[in-house]
Structures are given as C-alpha cells and as structure tokens.
Write a protein that holds these residues in place. Sequence first.
Motif, PDB file in Angstrom:
ATOM      1  N   GLU A 169       2.647  -3.911   4.029  1.00 24.17           N
ATOM      2  CA  GLU A 169       1.756  -4.903   3.426  1.00 24.17           C
ATOM      3  C   GLU A 169       2.554  -5.969   2.695  1.00 24.17           C
ATOM      4  OE1 GLU A 169      -2.337  -5.141   0.851  1.00 24.17           O
ATOM      5  OE2 GLU A 169      -0.892  -3.624   0.214  1.00 24.17           O
ATOM      6  N   MET A 176       1.824  -9.291   0.192  1.00 25.73           N
ATOM      7  CA  MET A 176       0.769  -9.800  -0.688  1.00 25.73           C
ATOM      8  C   MET A 176       1.098 -11.183  -1.207  1.00 25.73           C
ATOM      9  SD  MET A 176       0.440  -6.294  -2.914  1.00 25.73           S
ATOM     10  CE  MET A 176       2.225  -6.142  -2.871  1.00 25.73           C
ATOM     11  N   GLY A 230      -4.023  -8.747  -0.099  1.00 25.70           N
ATOM     12  CA  GLY A 230      -3.718  -8.208  -1.418  1.00 25.70           C
ATOM     13  C   GLY A 230      -2.942  -9.179  -2.292  1.00 25.70           C
ATOM     14  N   TYR A 232      -0.958  -4.645  -9.379  1.00 27.30           N
ATOM     15  CA  TYR A 232      -1.400  -4.803  -7.998  1.00 27.30           C
ATOM     16  C   TYR A 232      -2.917  -4.930  -7.919  1.00 27.30           C
ATOM     17  CZ  TYR A 232       3.233  -2.880  -6.908  1.00 27.30           C
ATOM     18  OH  TYR A 232       4.575  -2.643  -6.830  1.00 27.30           O
ATOM     19  N   ARG A 254      -4.876  -4.483  -4.679  1.00 32.21           N
ATOM     20  CA  ARG A 254      -4.728  -4.245  -3.241  1.00 32.21           C
ATOM     21  C   ARG A 254      -5.629  -3.141  -2.711  1.00 32.21           C
ATOM     22  NH1 ARG A 254       1.522  -2.294  -3.489  1.00 32.21           N
ATOM     23  NH2 ARG A 254       1.493  -2.964  -1.305  1.00 32.21           N
ATOM     24  N   SER A 272      -7.537  -3.636   0.609  1.00 30.35           N
ATOM     25  CA  SER A 272      -7.021  -4.888   1.178  1.00 30.35           C
ATOM     26  C   SER A 272      -6.816  -4.788   2.683  1.00 30.35           C
ATOM     27  CB  SER A 272      -5.689  -5.241   0.520  1.00 30.35           C
ATOM     28  OG  SER A 272      -4.701  -4.278   0.891  1.00 30.35           O
ATOM     29  N   SER A 322      -4.022  -2.476   3.651  1.00 30.63           N
ATOM     30  CA  SER A 322      -4.286  -1.036   3.561  1.00 30.63           C
ATOM     31  C   SER A 322      -5.048  -0.513   4.771  1.00 30.63           C
ATOM     32  CB  SER A 322      -5.091  -0.727   2.290  1.00 30.63           C
ATOM     33  OG  SER A 322      -6.425  -1.191   2.398  1.00 30.63           O
TER      34      SER A 322
END
Length: 309
Positions: free
Chosen positions: A9, A11, A86, A102, A104, A107, A110
């Motif tokens: 991931e 962000m 995220g 965070y 997330r 998100s 995820s």
Amino acid sequence: MSSLFTVGETMGLFGALAIGRIEHVASFGFGIGGAESNVAIGVTRLGGAATWLGRLGSDATGDMIARRLRAEGVHTMDIRDESFTGLMVKHRRTGETMQVDYHRAGSAGSRLTPADIPSDLAGASLLHLTGITPALSDSARAAVFHAAETARASGVAVSFDLNYRSKLWSRFDAAPVLRDLATRADVLFAGPDEAELIVGAAGTDLPAALAALGPVEVVVKDGARGCTALLDGVPAKLPALPVTVVDPVGAGDAFVAGYLAARLAGWAAPDRLRQAVAAGAFAVTVPGDCEGLPSTSELDDMSFVDVRR
C-alpha cells in the motif's frame, strides 16, 4: 535484466512543515509514502529496475501516487478500487521525536487479493515484501503469501523486511505471521526488536537466529548503531555513518533499497552492505518519506564514504 517486483500500500502523506503540537502547525506538505514503493523508488534511483503493484482509490490522491511513481521510473501496476486511497499524517512534537498517524482502515490498499498478483511477477528476478501489508486485512495477507509462493515456485528470490507496525496489529498476532513469512525468504531484514519478536529473547546472535529460519542473507538494521549481518554464512558488521539527522522516517527503506539495488547489480556482499549503510545515512538528512532516497551520483558525491565496487 535483473529487476525487483514489490507489492503493498502506498498512501498520501501529509507532513507538518514546523515542529510542535499539530494544532499549532500552520502548513503541511503533501506527498506519498509506503515502504514497498519507497524501496521501488530507491532501487530505480540507484540504477535498477522496479515494479510496484497495489490498489489505489479512484481519487486525486490515487492519481498523484500513480504519477509520482511513474515519474520516478517505477513500472506501476495500479489497480483502481472503489474505496479511498489511504493517508498518513506525520509531525514532530519536538525536534527529537516523530509521530506518524495512519488513516487506512478499509482503504483501497487493504483490499489487495491473491488474484491481483501476476503469475509471472512482471518478469522480475527478485520479489520484495514487507510485514506491513499482511497486517492490513485477511485478503492482503493472503496476497502476500501467494506472492511469496509464486516466487518460490518460479525460482525468484524473495526479500522480506519484517517492518512490524504496532499501530496495525499486536505483537501476539504479528509474530507467527512474520515468522512464517521469514521462513519463505532468501533475504531477510529486521530491526533488533523485530528480530526478537520472531526468534526470542535479547542477547542472542540475532543474525544467526534469523538465518536458522532459512534465509541465506540476513541483515539486522540498528539505526545509529549500524548493522550486523550473516551473508551466505559469513558474519559482517558495519557502523553507521556520521550525519546530521533531519528526518529518520524512510531510513530503513533507503537501507533496503541500497542493499537490493546492489544485489540486483551483482555486487559482492560487503559492497551491498556499504551501499545500504550509505543510502540509509543519506536519507535521514532530508525530510520526507521517499524524497531523501539517493541517486547513484549523490552517493558517489558523499565525501565520507566510497560505495563503489
């Protein structure tokens, strides 16, 4: 051509531009952050080839991340998702402490699944995984294990950075998963606390204990204390380099990128470690998550170290 494939991931990153309580900060920078994409960027800046795969929201932040990664020369396999991209918020309460929050849960990142992993790993010769992605969701965890098994079945080397994040899961939940992934790795990175999480009490020979799980290249990153390693059965130790720390976030990713870029280039083990230490040292002198990742020419210009073979 030897290349790296990584999955995870990435962000959007809000970074406070002043030190103090967050409510007193008047302005923020906005960039990108993610351990796996940091490593991919770091490898490309050091002359290697890298592919990043992950899910991004169909939003402005997702668009920015995809553009930034491609601008860095990273082959980007972004899967657009109906959920949001995220976010992380980073600020310094004091000049000596950094706090990262965070946002997330649920998100796009995820929602990664095993079906997202290409069967050929984009033709890569090295797969890099971290312990962050399996903490995001059951499906993301399954995707990480599937990627590792795909690599092993194809004869692709697996690199794994434990990267334990206490804000994502407990030590009790993380330990068996991280240990299981470590047994699937050829190259393993860990901090001392992370190493102890999966091999036991402090005071042991951590590189040897980690190597007993199966990896043939083990590196224990220890910040200002440098690193210790066991590479193909040969112990090694390097001190940290003397620099003024501006922002420690991303130093571990820079270290890993330096090591893996050298490995992809066929460098000998001592030279891989030297480049890793130099890249980590360079990164902490620059604010930001991936902004401080050095290029080859920048490492060559460092007056206190020669990382060339």
